[in-house]
Design a protein around this motif. Structure first.
Motif, PDB file in Angstrom:
ATOM      1  N   TYR A   1      56.308  36.379  29.646  1.00 32.03           N
ATOM      2  CA  TYR A   1      55.187  35.987  31.003  1.00 32.03           C
ATOM      3  C   TYR A   1      55.704  37.035  32.069  1.00 32.03           C
ATOM      4  O   TYR A   1      56.766  37.389  32.090  1.00 32.03           O
ATOM      5  N   TYR A   2      54.398  37.521  32.725  1.00 33.22           N
ATOM      6  CA  TYR A   2      54.643  38.253  33.685  1.00 33.22           C
ATOM      7  C   TYR A   2      53.691  37.786  35.072  1.00 33.22           C
ATOM      8  O   TYR A   2      52.605  37.423  34.750  1.00 33.22           O
ATOM      9  N   HIS A   3      54.311  37.519  35.909  1.00 31.57           N
ATOM     10  CA  HIS A   3      53.700  36.667  37.028  1.00 31.57           C
ATOM     11  C   HIS A   3      52.247  37.334  37.571  1.00 31.57           C
ATOM     12  O   HIS A   3      51.276  36.677  37.981  1.00 31.57           O
ATOM     13  N   ASP A   4      51.992  38.640  37.157  1.00 28.52           N
ATOM     14  CA  ASP A   4      50.838  39.189  37.690  1.00 28.52           C
ATOM     15  C   ASP A   4      49.912  39.761  36.576  1.00 28.52           C
ATOM     16  O   ASP A   4      49.069  40.912  36.723  1.00 28.52           O
ATOM     17  N   TYR A   5      50.150  39.057  35.625  1.00 34.09           N
ATOM     18  CA  TYR A   5      49.342  39.610  34.363  1.00 34.09           C
ATOM     19  C   TYR A   5      47.822  39.201  34.276  1.00 34.09           C
ATOM     20  O   TYR A   5      47.119  39.872  33.949  1.00 34.09           O
ATOM     21  N   ASP A   6      47.687  37.920  34.593  1.00 33.30           N
ATOM     22  CA  ASP A   6      46.335  37.396  34.624  1.00 33.30           C
ATOM     23  C   ASP A   6      46.182  36.233  35.771  1.00 33.30           C
ATOM     24  O   ASP A   6      47.122  35.989  36.421  1.00 33.30           O
ATOM     25  N   GLU A   7      44.851  35.847  35.835  1.00 33.96           N
ATOM     26  CA  GLU A   7      44.683  34.800  36.859  1.00 33.96           C
ATOM     27  C   GLU A   7      45.573  33.479  36.813  1.00 33.96           C
ATOM     28  O   GLU A   7      46.219  32.887  37.588  1.00 33.96           O
ATOM     29  N   ALA A   8      45.687  32.983  35.368  1.00 35.07           N
ATOM     30  CA  ALA A   8      46.459  31.559  35.111  1.00 35.07           C
ATOM     31  C   ALA A   8      47.838  32.134  35.313  1.00 35.07           C
ATOM     32  O   ALA A   8      48.573  31.355  36.141  1.00 35.07           O
TER      33      ALA A   8
END
Length: 429
Positions: A303-310
């Protein structure tokens, strides 16, 4: 006054009464069978949970080397999952307990036994230490409790030490080694030096990384172990520098990774051609060392917090409570607790084997997981991201620190069931 009617055996009156009695008994029997079948049919929709409270425990390092990466933040993530589920499962309140094992397997085992015997805990999450995970998995199995390992990495947890009530949610030593080595090993990254933390996770990580690098025609120029939570990596790093590696692999975690990386820079080990491979690293650690130093690192993330909108939406909610984005471990604790509650609701029980069966039947879907299967051996088939630290010029904010290089499909990096040695699914493909 009691009215008695005398009827002689063999008379028409006697036979009529006997037949009437038999008819009544037959009707009662049919009614009873109908009621039983109706109850059985309605069973899954009725509240069968008998506990006044469903208790789950987040067990990890709350105060030491791994506390920033999981710690209190994992407890908050678990509580968010419970709150998003309405705070109850089938009408029964859900309570989250926090247990600090201090990275001591004996303490972790003692806390797990007390949690089961005294607090009636139904499931354990996170763990964040392989030695503790191995101990708690055995206790949970013997007591029919669920345990979901999030931050612990040993592949043995779904291999030879597997359990029908255990699951591995985020990564493992096999997938980390295969993903990193395959992403980095090429003509300019052939020589690897392994700096390894000296406990179960590090030993397993070193074995897996050595195998994978050599399989790809790379070489291990040297390997050295260091104590957990040490403050001086000088002698270890000088050994690494002497081998002139292309890749320095820091097979440790938490504060150990931060300190060893900082000292590697100070000792001049990180020359222009050296890439740093980090099997286990978190956004909190990237933030701690800064973009200038982290631009040299490559690692894997679930997981990366700025990967996508979700991902950004969850990070915004988490940041309201922690004042910073979540690490991959904290996000994965939310994911695991959320799916566990779905399993409890579907099983209508906290029975460990029954719940885990439902968890394996239901696809895992959340902000960091898309239609993933929890395999029979307890391994979640999770795709992973390969990320690299941004340069200071690329970073546009305090937490804008990573760039995603690629996505690695789960099937290409997670060990096949038939190779793991999990006894209770022996022969599964």
């Amino acid at each position: 006054m009691t009215l008695k009617i005398a009827v002689s055996r063999g008379t028409p009156g006697f036979r009529a009464l006997r037949n009437l009695g038999r008819a009544c008994l037959a009707r009662l029997a049919r009614s009873a069978l109908f009621a039983i079948s109706l109850f059985a049919f309605a069973g899954p929709t009725r509240a069968q949970l008998k506990e006044p409270t469903v208790r789950i425990a987040v067990m990890n390092d709350q105060t030491s080397v791994y506390s920033d990466d999981s710690g209190k933040g994992s407890v908050i993530a678990a509580q968010m999952a419970v709150d998003d589920f309405g705070g109850k499962v089938r009408g029964i309140p859900v309570e989250v307990l926090a247990l600090d094992h201090q990275n001591k397997p004996d303490l972790g085992a003692s806390l797990a036994r007390k949690a089961i015997d005294v607090d009636h805990v139904a499931a354990f999450f996170d763990i964040a230490n392989t030695g503790v995970s191995l101990a708690v998995q055995e206790i949970a199995k013997n007591n029919d409790r669920v345990v979901v390992h999030v931050t612990s990495a040993s592949a043995e947890l779904y291999g030879k030490a597997c359990s029908p009530t255990g699951a591995q949610w985020l990564y493992d030593t096999y997938s980390l080694a295969k993903g990193l080595a395959s992403s980095l090993t090429d003509e300019t990254h052939k020589k690897w030096f392994l700096l390894t933390v000296d406990y179960a996770f590090g030993h397993s990580m070193r074995e897996e990384m050595t195998h994978e690098v050599q399989r790809l025609n790379g070489s291990i120029t040297g390997s050295v172990r260091h104590p957990l939570n040490t403050s001086d990596f000088g002698s270890f790093l000088l050994q690494a520098q002497a081998t002139n590696p292309d890749v320095l692999a820091l097979l440790n975690a938490g504060n150990d990774t931060i300190v060893s990386l900082k000292q590697a820079s100070e000792f001049g080990v990180l020359s222009g051609h050296v890439t740093v491979a980090l099997p286990i690293f978190a956004i909190t650690q990237v933030h701690a060392i800064g973009a200038k130093l982290s631009q040299n690192v490559v690692f894997m993330q679930g997981y990366y917090h700025d990967y996508d909108e979700a991902s950004r939406a969850f990070a915004a909610r988490f940041s309201e409570k922690m004042k910073r984005p979540p690490s991959q471990y904290q996000a994965a604790v939310y994911s695991a607790v959320n799916h566990y509650l779905k399993g409890v609701a579907a099983a209508n029980s906290t029975n460990g084997i029954a719940v885990m069966k439902k968890m394996k039947e239901i696809p895992v879907n959340d902000f960091m997981t898309k239609d993933a299967k929890l395999r029979e051996d307890g391994r979640l088939m999770r795709d992973m991201l390969i990320v690299e630290g941004k340069t200071p010029a690329e970073s546009k904010g305090e937490w804008d620190l990573l760039k995603v290089k690629s996505m690695i499909p789960a099937a290409s990096i997670i060990r096949p069931i038939k190779e793991g040695g999990c006894a209770y699914v022996q022969g599964a493909q």
